[in-house]
Scaffold this motif. Structure first.
Motif, PDB file in Angstrom:
ATOM      1  N   THR A 112       0.706  -1.030  -0.103  1.00  8.10           N
ATOM      2  CA  THR A 112       0.003   0.147  -0.143  1.00  8.10           C
ATOM      3  C   THR A 112       1.042   0.988  -0.047  1.00  8.10           C
ATOM      4  O   THR A 112       1.369   2.034   0.890  1.00  8.10           O
ATOM      5  N   PRO A 113       2.022   1.915  -0.813  1.00  9.42           N
ATOM      6  CA  PRO A 113       2.429   2.452  -1.080  1.00  9.42           C
ATOM      7  C   PRO A 113       2.216   3.928  -0.571  1.00  9.42           C
ATOM      8  O   PRO A 113       0.886   4.144  -1.370  1.00  9.42           O
ATOM      9  N   VAL A 114       2.988   4.689   0.051  1.00  9.05           N
ATOM     10  CA  VAL A 114       2.330   5.413  -0.133  1.00  9.05           C
ATOM     11  C   VAL A 114       2.758   6.699  -1.276  1.00  9.05           C
ATOM     12  O   VAL A 114       3.714   6.809  -1.712  1.00  9.05           O
ATOM     13  N   ALA A 115       1.475   7.315  -1.001  1.00 10.59           N
ATOM     14  CA  ALA A 115       1.159   8.229  -2.919  1.00 10.59           C
ATOM     15  C   ALA A 115       1.800   9.796  -2.481  1.00 10.59           C
ATOM     16  O   ALA A 115       2.247  10.790  -3.181  1.00 10.59           O
ATOM     17  N   GLY A 116       1.195  10.347  -1.545  1.00 13.32           N
ATOM     18  CA  GLY A 116       1.159  11.105  -0.889  1.00 13.32           C
ATOM     19  C   GLY A 116       1.795  11.523   0.573  1.00 13.32           C
ATOM     20  O   GLY A 116       0.920  10.768   0.928  1.00 13.32           O
ATOM     21  N   VAL A 117       2.201  13.374   1.231  1.00 10.46           N
ATOM     22  CA  VAL A 117       2.128  13.518   2.525  1.00 10.46           C
ATOM     23  C   VAL A 117       1.690  14.624   2.482  1.00 10.46           C
ATOM     24  O   VAL A 117       1.912  15.704   1.887  1.00 10.46           O
ATOM     25  N   ILE A 118       0.532  15.216   3.361  1.00 10.78           N
ATOM     26  CA  ILE A 118       0.311  16.222   3.564  1.00 10.78           C
ATOM     27  C   ILE A 118      -0.011  16.593   4.961  1.00 10.78           C
ATOM     28  O   ILE A 118       0.530  15.657   6.158  1.00 10.78           O
ATOM     29  N   VAL A 119       0.739  17.770   4.981  1.00 11.90           N
ATOM     30  CA  VAL A 119       1.648  18.596   6.044  1.00 11.90           C
ATOM     31  C   VAL A 119       0.822  19.661   6.217  1.00 11.90           C
ATOM     32  O   VAL A 119       1.485  20.212   5.018  1.00 11.90           O
ATOM     33  N   GLU A 120       1.023  20.221   7.823  1.00 13.20           N
ATOM     34  CA  GLU A 120       0.239  22.078   7.847  1.00 13.20           C
ATOM     35  C   GLU A 120       2.010  22.828   8.114  1.00 13.20           C
ATOM     36  O   GLU A 120       2.334  21.564   9.324  1.00 13.20           O
ATOM     37  N   PRO A 121       2.437  24.279   7.758  1.00 19.08           N
ATOM     38  CA  PRO A 121       3.783  24.310   7.866  1.00 19.08           C
ATOM     39  C   PRO A 121       3.757  24.001   9.418  1.00 19.08           C
ATOM     40  O   PRO A 121       4.939  24.247   9.651  1.00 19.08           O
ATOM     41  N   ILE A 122       1.986  24.529  10.576  1.00 22.15           N
ATOM     42  CA  ILE A 122       2.961  25.067  11.302  1.00 22.15           C
ATOM     43  C   ILE A 122       1.459  23.730  11.746  1.00 22.15           C
ATOM     44  O   ILE A 122       0.427  24.407  11.331  1.00 22.15           O
ATOM     45  N   GLN A 123       1.453  23.056  12.312  1.00 31.04           N
ATOM     46  CA  GLN A 123      -0.323  22.714  13.205  1.00 31.04           C
ATOM     47  C   GLN A 123      -0.812  23.495  13.848  1.00 31.04           C
ATOM     48  O   GLN A 123      -0.744  24.262  14.161  1.00 31.04           O
ATOM     49  N   GLY A 124      -1.941  23.813  13.347  1.00 25.89           N
ATOM     50  CA  GLY A 124      -3.047  24.743  14.008  1.00 25.89           C
ATOM     51  C   GLY A 124      -4.086  23.858  14.583  1.00 25.89           C
ATOM     52  O   GLY A 124      -3.329  23.961  15.744  1.00 25.89           O
ATOM     53  N   GLU A 125      -5.101  23.450  15.145  1.00 25.20           N
ATOM     54  CA  GLU A 125      -5.970  23.060  16.062  1.00 25.20           C
ATOM     55  C   GLU A 125      -5.246  22.021  16.926  1.00 25.20           C
ATOM     56  O   GLU A 125      -5.551  21.696  18.311  1.00 25.20           O
ATOM     57  N   GLY A 126      -4.042  21.183  16.125  1.00 21.79           N
ATOM     58  CA  GLY A 126      -3.499  20.308  17.179  1.00 21.79           C
ATOM     59  C   GLY A 126      -2.766  20.674  18.134  1.00 21.79           C
ATOM     60  O   GLY A 126      -1.769  20.006  18.909  1.00 21.79           O
ATOM     61  N   GLY A 127      -2.006  22.147  18.320  1.00 25.05           N
ATOM     62  CA  GLY A 127      -1.348  23.054  18.827  1.00 25.05           C
ATOM     63  C   GLY A 127      -0.089  23.616  18.251  1.00 25.05           C
ATOM     64  O   GLY A 127       0.789  24.042  19.076  1.00 25.05           O
ATOM     65  N   ASN A 128      -0.443  24.814  17.175  1.00 25.06           N
ATOM     66  CA  ASN A 128       0.443  25.698  17.212  1.00 25.06           C
ATOM     67  C   ASN A 128       2.189  24.761  17.336  1.00 25.06           C
ATOM     68  O   ASN A 128       3.219  25.039  17.038  1.00 25.06           O
ATOM     69  N   ASN A 129       2.360  23.087  16.686  1.00 15.21           N
ATOM     70  CA  ASN A 129       3.476  23.304  16.704  1.00 15.21           C
ATOM     71  C   ASN A 129       4.251  22.971  15.510  1.00 15.21           C
ATOM     72  O   ASN A 129       3.905  22.835  14.244  1.00 15.21           O
TER      73      ASN A 129
END
Lengths: 483, 483
Positions: free
Chosen positions: B268-285
């Motif tokens: 089940t290969p990884v076709a793409g990666v999604i990421v927030e430049p700064i995580q928002g609701e997850g903690g401003n990480n």
């Protein structure tokens, strides 16, 4: 079977109606090929910045009026597809144009809040008015932005209710909480939604897992192993094929029963069933009232929930506000989704489908108050101008005309079907269907494709008898050319 | 590491700025408890027709102005959450209010077409103007209605491109076509999107499968077995924890590498990666520029695609139009999604991610021309008033002030982080965080929660230094009470 009611041959007196929208042209007027040179150039321009492979033509929405779409080449087209069935009042309806002259409405539209957390103080009244005017015997509404989101979110209401019933009064276990976050059971349980061959419920991945029309919508995307039941494929005319069509109903219902059992055995029980009262893009495929009554019984026996997707059928084009009203169900369905002609999207649902905790079915915008203002105006015009009655009258005239044409051109046209103006017919094969569609466009009529070789009519609610006559005349010319 | 730049202690001269939006009040003014009696009554009313468990308070959007949200009880609140980070110009901005006085724009808004098939003749120019003004070094745009849809649809672009690369020039096989419609491989292949712990990408089922913040968003819904990588959790202040934070980067990157390998082995290969430049609701990480440069290398080595979710970070609140501009990537990402402050949603993408055939990434509306008009006005005001510069100045002042407060109240406040006005800090524990949040509200300041015990600042782009001073003063009072 409700479909019978509208297949009666009723001939109306020909009478000229004045247009429901002022300043409509008298008929289509085509000056160039369609798409014309301006549309073709604009498509090339647009293609530089976004994929534009689907563009048919460019509209001039300053000039378009009522049922007439004026395109970028100044061709005047009788629009019977109304932007994929989305425009209840056609173009530039005066009641919509004046809406935002009201300063209060303008401010409501411009200051779009996160409706879930900071709704406007006018929102409760607005929502109550909506529910009391249009709710299909269901007490609760939830707003979204598009049809796919409405369907996907209602799946979540279904899963919540299904698991709550199973879990009883107990809260979530720690294991459920931990595993939910990492997409694993038991927190992310093996549950599924049953859908039908030929159904279309949207393009987000969950909605797409319950969509089964064209492969091109789905190919190359991972999906979910969810059950797909056979949907009845009626033969027409209905009154000559009653026995065969009853068999179709039985075949589909038996398959639904079988899938409930199969997926229970697989330990991925069916929590809900989503179905269009008439399949739209899949082919305008109908099933009888009795079929839907039986379907509801099966669903109830299996402790699952019934969701009607009325995104295309809802809002009046069947002659009732909700198409499933034709089915005389002993109890309401569990949820009904809407979008398109409603300007905003969302769903009505039962109390049982109401979430028990905050933020389970949620997103940033939760609809759009500006669109709700447009919907209010649409409902007002529908009521004032008795547009459901108009749809029934015009629909009967259209259907009669189509039935006459299918008799005259029986070698290339058949299976006239549908209710109200939510109608379709088949052309002998896909290639000829596309030829007919293009020739109609060249003569100034916009229709839509459906199924393998069908054409669907999706006119606005302000489409009148004189428009129907123009259409039938042009269709006759085209069929004659294709014979 | 860009984060360093803005942790410098820069003290600005105190100066009174006139408000960027005329007629703003001088400060918050709270008359009742918040929510007050009117809000509480309205919540009860709304609850009869829709689930209203998330409602904080009701806004009076006729009276709200600039950075000040006036609620149903006439409390005047300094809104630093701006409707979950959606309002770039605050409330009732004069430039937005006058937009639809223009008859042409009004008609464009009212006649919302199915943009994919019948766009308006002004659409190519409009889209080109958008792309040329705001595109993040990516040539193509695709419009949607909400953030979740933007993320889900871009996944489809990713899957198409991934399979096309694998398939080469050959077309689809008959088996692929047949199996796609019934959700089975090879037509619906086993592919996945890699996402991160603490990431939030939306509430539709596909977007939700890549969301990993709170269990309550996900529990009871079936999901997809997609890989979830560890995301760096920095310690603050950054300059005192450089070594530890570099280790965090490494830990995360190693996990990403490992997951690529694991899911390849699982077929089940990884076709793409999604990421927030700064995580928002997850903690401003946050993670460093170097981290994202390395992440992009890993993704490229694995023939996959990098999608930045800039739904919360995009549109100026980091001080750049796109937050990922801070990362100095050697080549652009493959796609960048947006929504919230953009009024409309969608994504920019590379030519490689462009679909090769019509109707693969499609829906009825494909955005909303009325919202694009609003977006145009927002961009114009941002440019004319140099709002990115304003954000950088105000952000620096806010951050300095917060750092001073975390020193003064080090036993209950820590980890001031973020860039521009996209800032957050932690409170000792969840319960105390909620107390601080409520006390701030009672004193007329609206903030948002993030992560386990964080509070996030998401003011509008018109938030100025004198607003920052008001906020810092009130926060100091509240922290004093909670000490």
């Amino acid at each position: 079977m409700w479909s019978k009611i509208v297949t009666r041959r009723v001939f109306f007196k020909v009478r000229f109606c004045s247009s429901l929208v002022p300043d409509e042209p008298e008929g289509p007027c085509v000056l160039t090929d369609v798409p014309g040179p301006c549309s073709r150039k604009l498509k090339k321009d647009l293609g530089k910045d976004q994929y534009a492979g689907e563009v048919t033509l460019f509209g001039n929405y300053q000039k378009s009026i009522g049922n007439y779409l004026v395109d970028a080449d100044d061709n005047v087209l009788l629009d019977m597809f109304s932007q994929i069935a989305t425009l209840p009042l056609g173009y530039n309806h005066p009641e919509l144009l004046k809406l935002f002259q009201d300063d209060k409405k303008l401010k409501t539209m411009i200051n779009r809040p996160a409706l879930g957390v900071f709704p406007g103080e006018d929102q409760p009244k607005r929502i109550h008015s909506l529910v009391s005017q249009i709710a299909p015997c269901l007490p609760k509404i939830n707003l979204m932005m598009c049809g796919a989101c409405a369907n996907e979110q209602v799946f979540k209401n279904v899963f919540i209710a299904y698991q709550r019933k199973k879990r009883g009064q107990e809260g979530f276990t720690d294991e459920e909480k931990t595993t939910a976050v990492i997409n694993q059971p038991p927190g992310a349980p093996n549950l599924c939604i049953l859908s039908f061959c030929g159904g279309l419920h949207g393009r987000a991945l969950g909605a797409l897992a319950s969509t089964h029309t064209k492969y091109i919508y789905k190919i190359d995307y991972p999906s979910l192993d969810w059950p797909i039941a056979y949907f009845p494929r009626y033969r027409y005319p209905l009154d000559e094929n009653e026995r065969e069509n009853i068999e179709e109903d039985k075949k589909s219902l038996a398959h639904v029963e079988e899938l409930f059992a199969t997926y229970k055995k697989k330990e991925t029980p069916v929590a809900g069933v989503i179905v269009e009262p008439i399949q739209g893009e899949g082919g305008n495929n109908e099933a009888s009232a009795l079929y839907f009554q039986e379907l509801q019984k099966i669903i109830k026996r299996n402790n699952a929930y019934l969701v009607f997707n009325e995104i295309q059928t809802g809002g009046g084009s069947t002659g009732k506000f909700w198409c499933h009203e034709y089915f005389d169900l002993p109890v309401p369905p569990d949820a009904v989704t809407f979008s398109k002609k409603f300007a905003v999207a969302g769903y009505f649902h039962s109390d049982e489908l109401t979430p028990d905790k905050p933020f389970r079915v949620f997103n940033t915008w939760m609809g759009d108050p500006g669109k709700v203002i447009i919907l209010e105006a649409i409902i007002k015009v529908m009521r004032e101008q008795d547009l459901l009655d108009n749809v029934l009258k015009v629909g009967a005239r259209l259907k009669c005309g189509l039935v006459e044409l299918e008799e005259e051109f029986c070698e290339i046209m058949d299976s006239v079907r549908g209710v109200g103006t939510f109608l379709a017919f088949n052309i002998a094969n896909e290639e000829l269907r596309d030829t007919v569609l293009h020739k109609l466009l060249r003569k100034g009529v916009v229709l839509g494709r459906c199924g393998e070789s069908g054409l669907r009519l999706r006119p606005a609610l302000i489409f009148q008898e004189h428009h129907a006559d123009i259409f039938l005349d042009i269709l006759r010319q085209v069929l004659k050319q294709c014979k």
